[in-house]
Design an enzyme around this catalytic site. Structure first.
Site, PDB file in Angstrom:
ATOM      1  N   ASP A 275       0.806  -1.202  -0.066  1.00 35.91           N
ATOM      2  CA  ASP A 275      -0.127   0.063  -0.187  1.00 35.91           C
ATOM      3  C   ASP A 275       0.873   1.234  -0.039  1.00 35.91           C
ATOM      4  OD1 ASP A 275      -2.069  -1.759   0.212  1.00 35.91           O
ATOM      5  OD2 ASP A 275      -2.563  -1.171   2.271  1.00 35.91           O
ATOM      6  N   ASP A 433     -13.394  -3.840  -1.203  1.00 40.96           N
ATOM      7  CA  ASP A 433     -13.073  -3.327   0.040  1.00 40.96           C
ATOM      8  C   ASP A 433     -14.165  -3.634   0.919  1.00 40.96           C
ATOM      9  OD1 ASP A 433     -10.391  -2.516  -0.580  1.00 40.96           O
ATOM     10  OD2 ASP A 433     -11.279  -0.655  -1.567  1.00 40.96           O
TER      11      ASP A 433
END
Ligand code: 1PR
Length: 578
Positions: A275, A433
């Site tokens: 990330d 998500d």
């Protein structure tokens, strides 16, 4: 149609230039109309001619060739093909589009002639398929017709996931040349179409691979080689194959040969995820959240900094990651094409990392401060040009799925549809998500709710998984199950299935969720969020149909080396690439 109709035996005339060409003594006009005399590479052994017809990303092939110490000469005209000392043809995109470009540019005859003359040739992926008589991809579409056979689609009704994505084993025949010593190793495939072995093409086949059925993994006749897999993405083994083609020798293969256990089938992939975002001082850093919160629990509340993206990606490649993913987690608010450091990160990483690279974050239409409009396709193209093999779409895929479920119409305009049409669905990942929401009764919600292994805080026995956008900040009226099915129809080639509740917790993947989604679709599913120990990987592969498992925190914090995960999987009888 009769297969023989497609055989190319016409004399060496270029239809659209009307020029007769031969390897030696060739003249043609350059763009500025000056007459140029084409010359062969003069025996310069460090030059490789690359046939890049501009249909997609061949940056990885370029990087691998350069890494092996070779220079690249790009084919500009048919003459460049005929003058090549060795030619690499990394076909990308769709079969019909590739044939159109070859025909329009007058390359078809030159290419057939080069191959029929048994000059050193390596076709990669579509570069193998185009040698056959025809393809069913949006077809039938006629190919170069040099090898008998029709290229067809894998049949997902037999229970296999299509596209065939991942590291699979080769059955190599004797005398395969560049594949000698590679038997028993995994190589990286990513494709939905394949050529099948038959009596008519048996003398061309140098290796097969099994995926529901045996298909042609490579061909070889004399100096003509072509592979369905991607050597440029197959780590050390793939580089060794390329090196053999380029040098007729390989030092890399020896390194690998000492190893390991024999590959026998498609391996479960272990993916390292980075990330990435800009921290408060403007540096692009690898970060990692707990349930998507990436800020330290300190007074300063700074963005957690776990290292430099290029360095970490390189390390994970060396450690044996089967893929590396970059998620630009603030892409939803910062326009990625304004985020040049991210593009630089991809460029540098792809120079030294020879496994697939996925990048996500901010893939959507965008109008900048000066009123310039960018399409999501332009954003994705820039990522591909910078070295990505796949792009991952988050928020924008949710909006596209919602619209599709509302109207039942595929507009063809969503980022997902546009990018998969141009680059193929194997190049498009949808990142989901979801957040777990408990209910007492599955009928309480209009979305698919399932009985969960661990009841909710108030003893709820069921849950549904609500999709979110903008990095988990906004919940939407769509479940992970509904989203996964919709995006498969819209053209996604793979699903990256995160879980906000499990992210960074180290308690294992959400098995209920992974099972729900991997049973709902026929494309590969990557389980993500929650890995804390090697056993979590074997658990997710044993209990669900996930094709890959992704982790971040445990690798960044060096708690569990990637090789330990692989060794554990092998002990548990789960195929892994070592
Ligand atoms: O919406 O198209 O711009 O894409 C944004 C992308 O950024 C999405 O793929 C989304 O998942 C990701 N993202 C956005 N915000 C965050 C955040 O953490 N605040 N990261 C975020 C998501 C989740 C995983 C993570 C695993 C494994 N990261 O990819 O790496 O949960 O972690 P673990 O092994 O440590 O548990 P768009």
């Amino acid at each position: 149609m009769e297969a023989t109709l497609f055989r190319s035996s016409s004399p060496l005339f270029l239809s659209n230039t009307n020029e007769r060409i031969s390897r030696k003594n060739l003249t043609f006009k350059s763009k500025n109309n000056s007459v140029i005399r084409a010359s062969a590479n003069g025996g310069n052994n460090s030059v490789v001619t690359l046939l890049d017809y501009g249909a997609g990303n061949v940056r990885s092939v370029r990087n691998a060739i350069r890494y092996l110490g070779f220079e690249i000469k790009d084919v500009q005209t048919p003459a460049d093909i005929l003058n090549a000392d060795r030619l690499i043809f990394p076909g990308v995109g769709a079969f019909a589009a590739a044939m159109d470009v070859l025909n329009q540019k007058g390359m078809t005859e030159a290419l057939c002639s080069y191959i029929k003359d048994d000059r050193p040739f390596l076709g990669i992926c579509l570069g193998l398929q185009l040698l056959f008589e025809s393809s069913e991809e949006n077809g039938p579409v006629r190919g170069l017709g040099l090898i008998p056979g029709v290229v067809g689609r894998f049949d997902s009704s037999t229970g296999i996931r299509v596209p065939h994505i991942g590291w699979n084993a080769l059955q190599v025949k004797k005398g395969s040349g560049i594949l000698d010593d590679v038997a028993g190793q995994h190589v990286y495939f990513v494709h939905s179409y394949r050529a099948m072995p038959s009596d008519a093409n048996e003398d061309w086949i140098s290796a097969t691979c099994n995926y529901g059925e045996n298909f042609i993994a490579s061909i070889r006749k004399g100096n003509i080689h072509a592979v369905q897999f991607h050597p440029e993405k197959s780590g050390v083994v793939g580089l060794a194959i390329l090196e053999r083609f380029l040098h007729s020798r390989s030092s890399l293969v020896k390194m690998k040969r000492e190893t390991k256990r024999k590959a026998s089938k498609l391996a479960k992939r272990v993916i390292a995820c980075l990330d990435v975002r800009t921290n408060d001082t403007g540096d692009l850093v690898v970060t990692k959240g707990d349930q998507y919160n990436v800020r330290e629990h300190t007074k300063e509340n700074e963005v957690r900094n776990l290292g430099k993206p290029v360095e970490l990606a390189g390390q994970y490649y060396k450690d044996g990651a089967d893929e590396v993913s970059f998620l630009n987690i603030t892409g939803f608010r910062d326009f990625p094409l304004g985020d040049l450091p991210m593009l630089q990160v991809l460029k540098y990483t792809s120079e030294n990392v020879f496994v697939p690279l996925t990048v996500g974050g901010g893939i959507r239409d965008f109008t900048d401060g000066k009123g310039r409009h960018y399409t999501s396709l332009e954003v994705a193209s820039e990522y591909f040009r910078s070295g990505a093999d796949k792009v991952s779409i988050g928020s924008d895929a949710v909006y596209a799925a919602e619209a599709y479920l509302r109207t039942g119409v595929k507009t063809g305009k969503s980022s997902l549809e546009q990018i998969s049409r141009v680059y193929g669905n194997q190049a498009v990942v949808v990142s989901i998500d979801p957040r777990r929401l408990y209910v007492n009764n599955p009928e309480d919600v209009e979305f698919k709710a399932i009985k969960v292994t661990n009841p909710g805080p108030n003893g709820e026995k069921y849950a549904w998984y609500q999709c979110t956008v903008n990095g988990g900040r906004e919940g939407r009226a769509i479940g992970a199950y509904e989203l996964a099915k919709a995006v498969e129809e819209l053209g996604a080639g793979e699903i990256l299935l995160n879980c906000i509740d499990c992210d960074g917790q180290g308690n294992g993947f959400d098995i209920d969720l992974v099972k729900l989604v991997s049973d709902a679709v026929t494309i590969p599913v990557i389980a993500s969020s929650g890995a804390g120990a090697v056993e979590h990987f074997s658990e997710v592969f044993a209990k669900t149909n996930a094709s890959a498992a992704l982790a971040a925190g445990i690798f960044h914090r060096k708690e569990v080396p990637i090789q330990s995960v692989k060794e554990h999987l092998l002990i548990e009888g789960i195929e892994a690439r070592t």
